[in-house]
Design a protein around this motif. Sequence first.
Motif, PDB file in Angstrom:
ATOM      1  N   PRO A  21      96.970  46.615 101.116  1.00  0.00           N
ATOM      2  CA  PRO A  21      97.294  45.829 102.301  1.00  0.00           C
ATOM      3  C   PRO A  21      96.077  45.038 102.804  1.00  0.00           C
ATOM      4  CG  PRO A  21      98.215  48.029 102.482  1.00  0.00           C
ATOM      5  CD  PRO A  21      97.333  48.026 101.266  1.00  0.00           C
ATOM      6  N   ASP A  23      93.928  43.023 105.863  1.00  0.00           N
ATOM      7  CA  ASP A  23      93.545  43.511 107.196  1.00  0.00           C
ATOM      8  C   ASP A  23      94.701  43.377 108.183  1.00  0.00           C
ATOM      9  OD1 ASP A  23      91.035  44.252 106.297  1.00  0.00           O
ATOM     10  OD2 ASP A  23      90.048  42.436 107.045  1.00  0.00           O
ATOM     11  N   GLU A  25      97.900  43.376 107.414  1.00  0.00           N
ATOM     12  CA  GLU A  25      98.893  44.388 107.036  1.00  0.00           C
ATOM     13  C   GLU A  25      98.426  45.787 107.420  1.00  0.00           C
ATOM     14  OE1 GLU A  25     101.089  42.434 103.175  1.00  0.00           O
ATOM     15  OE2 GLU A  25      99.005  43.115 102.937  1.00  0.00           O
ATOM     16  N   LEU A  26      97.134  46.043 107.318  1.00  0.00           N
ATOM     17  CA  LEU A  26      96.591  47.330 107.757  1.00  0.00           C
ATOM     18  C   LEU A  26      96.871  47.532 109.245  1.00  0.00           C
ATOM     19  CD1 LEU A  26      94.920  49.920 107.356  1.00  0.00           C
ATOM     20  CD2 LEU A  26      92.872  48.528 107.705  1.00  0.00           C
ATOM     21  N   SER A  27      96.726  46.483 110.021  1.00  0.00           N
ATOM     22  CA  SER A  27      97.044  46.572 111.455  1.00  0.00           C
ATOM     23  C   SER A  27      98.502  46.969 111.666  1.00  0.00           C
ATOM     24  CB  SER A  27      96.753  45.246 112.153  1.00  0.00           C
ATOM     25  OG  SER A  27      95.369  45.002 112.166  1.00  0.00           O
ATOM     26  N   LEU A  29     100.300  48.784 109.563  1.00  0.00           N
ATOM     27  CA  LEU A  29     100.400  50.198 109.197  1.00  0.00           C
ATOM     28  C   LEU A  29      99.979  51.084 110.365  1.00  0.00           C
ATOM     29  CD1 LEU A  29      98.873  50.239 105.582  1.00  0.00           C
ATOM     30  CD2 LEU A  29     101.294  50.158 106.216  1.00  0.00           C
ATOM     31  N   SER A  49      89.307  53.153 107.943  1.00  0.00           N
ATOM     32  CA  SER A  49      89.742  52.352 106.807  1.00  0.00           C
ATOM     33  C   SER A  49      88.562  52.229 105.848  1.00  0.00           C
ATOM     34  CB  SER A  49      90.169  50.968 107.310  1.00  0.00           C
ATOM     35  OG  SER A  49      90.301  50.067 106.249  1.00  0.00           O
ATOM     36  N   ARG A  51      87.432  50.726 102.019  1.00  0.00           N
ATOM     37  CA  ARG A  51      87.738  49.939 100.824  1.00  0.00           C
ATOM     38  C   ARG A  51      86.446  49.371 100.276  1.00  0.00           C
ATOM     39  NH1 ARG A  51      92.162  46.167 102.051  1.00  0.00           N
ATOM     40  NH2 ARG A  51      92.503  46.751 104.184  1.00  0.00           N
ATOM     41  N   LEU A  90      92.429  51.252  98.743  1.00  0.00           N
ATOM     42  CA  LEU A  90      92.293  51.479 100.183  1.00  0.00           C
ATOM     43  C   LEU A  90      92.534  52.948 100.469  1.00  0.00           C
ATOM     44  CD1 LEU A  90      92.195  50.580 103.237  1.00  0.00           C
ATOM     45  CD2 LEU A  90      94.666  50.169 103.027  1.00  0.00           C
ATOM     46  N   ILE A  92      92.875  55.400 103.899  1.00  0.00           N
ATOM     47  CA  ILE A  92      92.906  55.550 105.352  1.00  0.00           C
ATOM     48  C   ILE A  92      92.705  57.031 105.641  1.00  0.00           C
ATOM     49  CG2 ILE A  92      94.249  55.299 107.474  1.00  0.00           C
ATOM     50  CD1 ILE A  92      95.845  53.078 105.963  1.00  0.00           C
ATOM     51  N   ILE A 120     102.342  55.894 108.536  1.00  0.00           N
ATOM     52  CA  ILE A 120     101.581  54.952 107.694  1.00  0.00           C
ATOM     53  C   ILE A 120     102.203  54.877 106.301  1.00  0.00           C
ATOM     54  CG2 ILE A 120      99.373  54.581 106.510  1.00  0.00           C
ATOM     55  CD1 ILE A 120      98.017  55.683 109.096  1.00  0.00           C
ATOM     56  N   ALA A 124     103.851  51.584 104.708  1.00  0.00           N
ATOM     57  CA  ALA A 124     103.341  51.036 103.447  1.00  0.00           C
ATOM     58  C   ALA A 124     104.496  50.804 102.477  1.00  0.00           C
ATOM     59  CB  ALA A 124     102.293  51.969 102.837  1.00  0.00           C
TER      60      ALA A 124
END
Length: 185
Positions: A21, A23, A25-27, A29, A49, A51, A90, A92, A120, A124
């Motif tokens: 994902p 950044d 898309e991470l938000s 999640l 996070s 990566r 990635l 988390i 999460i 995802a």
Amino acid sequence: MDALNLLKNRNSAAKLVAPAPSDDELSELIAAALRAPDHSRLRPWRFLSIRGDGLTALGDLFADAALLRDPTLGEVELARFRQQPLRSPLIIVVITCLQEHPKVPRIEQQMSAACAAHGILLAAEAMAYAGIWRTGANAFDSHVKTGLGLSVNEEITGFLYIGSRDGRAKPLPTLEVSDFIKVWS
């Protein structure tokens, strides 16, 4: 995919590749995680996070912790610990932030963080990514916790490895709902 189908078909993926994902898309999640059940709105969780070069640094931290747990480990075993985070683009880290509260015991706070982790993983999957929840010795190791900057009141709920599924999803076993629910009266 509709929500009910997502819930019934989410599947852990041990083999993950890029892309992960973004950044933004991470938000998304994390926004899903923030809807976890949370007695008294304590928000007893936070997330790291990791990566890129951070994955290599995490592998070094895992190897250092392993060597502290067992000073007899050789380079082959230590290399295995260094490689663990590199299995995903990635990671988390879900962290439970335990608080003293008269109505919300420790276990409820831990379960809330676990629900955030599950949120999460579901998010995802909904975004066409895949993941797997890992723990193991590193999740409970004080050297790892210190290296990740955890406070004394914090613990690692899990390492969520997130990326794109490498290959097909493993088949899910058929489970009969009636085997898991009974009527009580």
